[in-house]
Write an enzyme that holds these catalytic residues in place. Structure first.
Site, PDB file in Angstrom:
ATOM      1  N   LYS A 183       8.773  -3.768  -1.970  1.00 20.73           N
ATOM      2  CA  LYS A 183       7.713  -3.014  -1.294  1.00 20.73           C
ATOM      3  C   LYS A 183       7.198  -3.705  -0.032  1.00 20.73           C
ATOM      4  O   LYS A 183       7.008  -3.076   1.007  1.00 20.73           O
ATOM      5  CB  LYS A 183       6.550  -2.763  -2.252  1.00 20.73           C
ATOM      6  CG  LYS A 183       6.884  -1.775  -3.359  1.00 20.73           C
ATOM      7  CD  LYS A 183       5.747  -1.661  -4.359  1.00 20.73           C
ATOM      8  CE  LYS A 183       6.140  -0.845  -5.570  1.00 20.73           C
ATOM      9  NZ  LYS A 183       6.405   0.571  -5.255  1.00 20.73           N
ATOM     10  N   ASP A 200       5.966   3.289   0.837  1.00 21.70           N
ATOM     11  CA  ASP A 200       6.091   2.082   1.674  1.00 21.70           C
ATOM     12  C   ASP A 200       6.119   2.454   3.148  1.00 21.70           C
ATOM     13  O   ASP A 200       5.528   1.769   3.989  1.00 21.70           O
ATOM     14  CB  ASP A 200       7.371   1.312   1.313  1.00 21.70           C
ATOM     15  CG  ASP A 200       7.314   0.737  -0.096  1.00 21.70           C
ATOM     16  OD1 ASP A 200       6.185   0.550  -0.611  1.00 21.70           O
ATOM     17  OD2 ASP A 200       8.377   0.485  -0.674  1.00 21.70           O
TER      18      ASP A 200
HETATM   19  N1  LIG Z   1       8.035  15.924  -0.335  1.00 23.93           N
HETATM   20  C1  LIG Z   1       7.335  15.390   0.687  1.00 23.93           C
HETATM   21  N2  LIG Z   1       7.127  16.090   1.816  1.00 23.93           N
HETATM   22  C2  LIG Z   1       6.431  15.571   2.842  1.00 23.93           C
HETATM   23  N3  LIG Z   1       5.875  14.342   2.819  1.00 23.93           N
HETATM   24  C3  LIG Z   1       6.035  13.598   1.724  1.00 23.93           C
HETATM   25  C4  LIG Z   1       6.774  14.056   0.591  1.00 23.93           C
HETATM   26  N4  LIG Z   1       6.755  13.088  -0.347  1.00 23.93           N
HETATM   27  C5  LIG Z   1       6.050  12.065   0.179  1.00 23.93           C
HETATM   28  N5  LIG Z   1       5.608  12.356   1.412  1.00 23.93           N
HETATM   29  C6  LIG Z   1       4.788  11.513   2.297  1.00 23.93           C
HETATM   30  O1  LIG Z   1       4.857  10.184   1.817  1.00 23.93           O
HETATM   31  C7  LIG Z   1       3.566   9.708   1.420  1.00 23.93           C
HETATM   32  C8  LIG Z   1       3.698   8.837   0.192  1.00 23.93           C
HETATM   33  O2  LIG Z   1       4.311   9.562  -0.832  1.00 23.93           O
HETATM   34  P1  LIG Z   1       3.979   9.312  -2.386  1.00 23.93           P
HETATM   35  O3  LIG Z   1       4.995  10.067  -3.152  1.00 23.93           O
HETATM   36  O4  LIG Z   1       2.544   9.637  -2.633  1.00 23.93           O
HETATM   37  O5  LIG Z   1       4.169   7.732  -2.511  1.00 23.93           O
HETATM   38  P2  LIG Z   1       5.127   6.871  -3.472  1.00 23.93           P
HETATM   39  O6  LIG Z   1       6.380   6.662  -2.712  1.00 23.93           O
HETATM   40  O7  LIG Z   1       4.344   5.618  -3.691  1.00 23.93           O
HETATM   41  O8  LIG Z   1       5.316   7.647  -4.718  1.00 23.93           O
HETATM   42  C9  LIG Z   1       2.738  10.961   1.207  1.00 23.93           C
HETATM   43  O9  LIG Z   1       1.364  10.682   1.480  1.00 23.93           O
HETATM   44  C10 LIG Z   1       3.326  11.915   2.231  1.00 23.93           C
HETATM   45  O10 LIG Z   1       2.741  11.674   3.497  1.00 23.93           O
HETATM   46  C1  LIG Z   2       4.007   5.715  -7.601  1.00 23.81           C
HETATM   47  O1  LIG Z   2       4.607   4.464  -7.391  1.00 23.81           O
HETATM   48  C2  LIG Z   2       5.220   3.922  -8.546  1.00 23.81           C
HETATM   49  C3  LIG Z   2       5.634   2.511  -8.220  1.00 23.81           C
HETATM   50  O2  LIG Z   2       4.458   1.748  -8.131  1.00 23.81           O
HETATM   51  C4  LIG Z   2       6.389   4.817  -8.948  1.00 23.81           C
HETATM   52  O3  LIG Z   2       7.008   4.310 -10.119  1.00 23.81           O
HETATM   53  C5  LIG Z   2       5.857   6.215  -9.224  1.00 23.81           C
HETATM   54  O4  LIG Z   2       6.931   7.085  -9.473  1.00 23.81           O
HETATM   55  C6  LIG Z   2       5.058   6.737  -8.022  1.00 23.81           C
HETATM   56  N1  LIG Z   2       4.365   7.957  -8.399  1.00 23.81           N
HETATM   57  C7  LIG Z   2       4.470   9.085  -7.725  1.00 23.81           C
HETATM   58  C8  LIG Z   2       3.692  10.254  -8.256  1.00 23.81           C
HETATM   59  O5  LIG Z   2       5.171   9.223  -6.723  1.00 23.81           O
END
Ligand SMILES: Nc1ncnc2c1ncn2[C@@H]1O[C@H](COP(=O)(O)OP(=O)(O)O)[C@@H](O)[C@H]1O
Ligand SMILES: *[C@@H]1O[C@H](CO)[C@@H](O)[C@H](O)[C@H]1NC(C)=O
Ligand SMILES: *[C@@H]1O[C@H](CO)[C@@H](O)[C@H](O)[C@H]1NC(C)=O
Ligand SMILES: *[C@@H]1O[C@H](CO)[C@@H](O)[C@H](O)[C@H]1NC(C)=O
Length: 318
Positions: A44, A264
């Site tokens: 990360k 990230d």
């Molecule tokens: N399907 C998607 N379409 C558009 N933007 C996305 C999508 N998924 C993630 N993002 C962007 O990436 C950011 C982080 O995604 P998230 O899934 O919340 O984080 P993580 O990777 O920690 O699970 C979101 O706030 C959004 O701006």
């Molecule tokens: C949030 O981040 C964690 C890693 O810390 C990952 O395992 C999980 O799938 C993520 N959740 C969502 C809803 O994207």
């Protein structure tokens, strides 16, 4: 260009991702033959630093790699990204952090992470990089390294007036109050928020109540919860500790093909915009970070999906 001073200091982690592609995940005791192998740079902290550097930020990482071939090739890769590597240590105590990922054709995966060298990043390493903190604007940290090291970094940054962002990832069940108190922005995704507050976060109302719960745990300024395709929620307090109107920032609607590393990418962009456009209202900074992250989900891979500045629309930078 050789970087001497960083605007953004990432106190973070490295993992080498070794990805095997198979038609079905192996059952216990089974040996099977995969059809493709990929070895990529991950972790990360490094992912976030790479995003910031590709946007043009002068970025340093404080971290620990193993004194092994993965560690050495990771170091080379970071130099190619123009990241300041002077504060990265090589340890012989453990191997470079590794994520063994098995992906089956259906898209399901199973992952084993061994933090290895990341566990050997110490408070002393933070103190030895004090110089780079004094010159930086933003410190960004994650929980893939020992907690007391993160805390030392947050304390040092606060002492030196460096703005702090803590991405409390991966998800943990409890976190000492100081992690909240010392973070200017405390950022988590829905899963991480759920673990910390022990309540589900599946819609806007639950996200808002989660943000308030995180504030109650000690956050003084800003709580940010990323909501995948739904963007992000920003809850802030003003200088008198009063809550400002919460802001739900929408992410652009795009066709997502691979969302690994989206968070990230979001955090790296957030640090970049904060460092280089400090006068923007925070909701604009968050909006533009969502726009950068939404680009990464339209491409395969993690670091391979992170955009360079020249690939982005000019209006993101004005
Ligand atoms: N399907 C998607 N379409 C558009 N933007 C996305 C999508 N998924 C993630 N993002 C962007 O990436 C950011 C982080 O995604 P998230 O899934 O919340 O984080 P993580 O990777 O920690 O699970 C979101 O706030 C959004 O701006
Ligand atoms: C949030 O981040 C964690 C890693 O810390 C990952 O395992 C999980 O799938 C993520 N959740 C969502 C809803 O994207
Ligand atoms: C790394 O390993 C080499 C031998 O392979 C050794 O000479 C060197 O001192 C080691 N460096 C560290 C920092 O342990
Ligand atoms: C904080 O409170 C003081 C005194 O009540 C007031 O003068 C000031 O405008 C307030 N600041 C903000 C940001 O609301």
């Amino acid at each position: 260009m050789v970087l001497q001073e960083a605007q953004i200091v990432v106190l973070g982690s490295f993992m080498t991702d070794v990805v095997s592609y198979v038609s079905n995940l192996p059952r216990m005791g089974e040996t099977l033959c995969g059809h493709k192998l990929a070895i990529c740079c991950g972790g990360k902290g490094a992912n976030q630093a790479v995003t910031a550097a590709r946007l043009g930020a002068a970025t340093a990482i404080i971290g620990k790699l193993g004194n092994d071939s993965f560690g050495k090739s990771y170091l080379d890769a970071l130099k190619k990204e123009n990241i300041l590597t002077d504060f990265i240590g090589l340890t012989s105590e453990a191997l470079t952090g590794l994520a063994q990922i098995i992906v089956e054709d259906s898209g399901q995966n199973s992952i084993v992470i061994v933090p290895g060298a990341n566990n050997y990043l110490t408070t002393e390493d933070v103190m030895n990089s004090r110089d780079t903190f004094t010159k930086a604007k933003i410190m960004l940290s994650v929980l893939e390294i020992p907690r007391e090291t993160v805390l030392s970094g947050l304390k040092l940054a606060n002492e030196l007036g460096v703005f702090t962002i803590l991405n409390a990832a991966p998800a943990v069940e409890d976190l000492e109050k100081n992690f909240y108190i010392l973070s200017d922005i405390f950022c988590v995704n829905e899963t991480e928020a759920e673990m910390l507050i022990k309540q589900p976060v599946t819609n806007h109302d639950e996200a808002l109540s989660a943000a308030h719960r995180l504030m109650e745990k000690g956050c003084k300024k800003h709580v940010l919860i990323t909501l995948g395709k739904n963007g992000a929620l920003l809850l802030s307090r003003d200088d008198n500790n009063s809550f400002l109107e919460p802001v739900f920032v929408k992410a652009p609607e795009v066709k997502a093909i691979d969302t690994t590393g989206a968070g990230d990418c979001f955090l790296g962009a957030l640090a970049y915009f904060l460092a280089y456009y400090p006068d923007w209202p925070l909701c604009k900074t968050v909006t533009n970070s969502c726009r950068v992250a939404s680009l990464s989900v339209q491409r395969a891979g993690t670091q391979t999906s992170f955009p360079y500045k020249h690939e982005l629309e000019n209006d993101l930078f004005v």
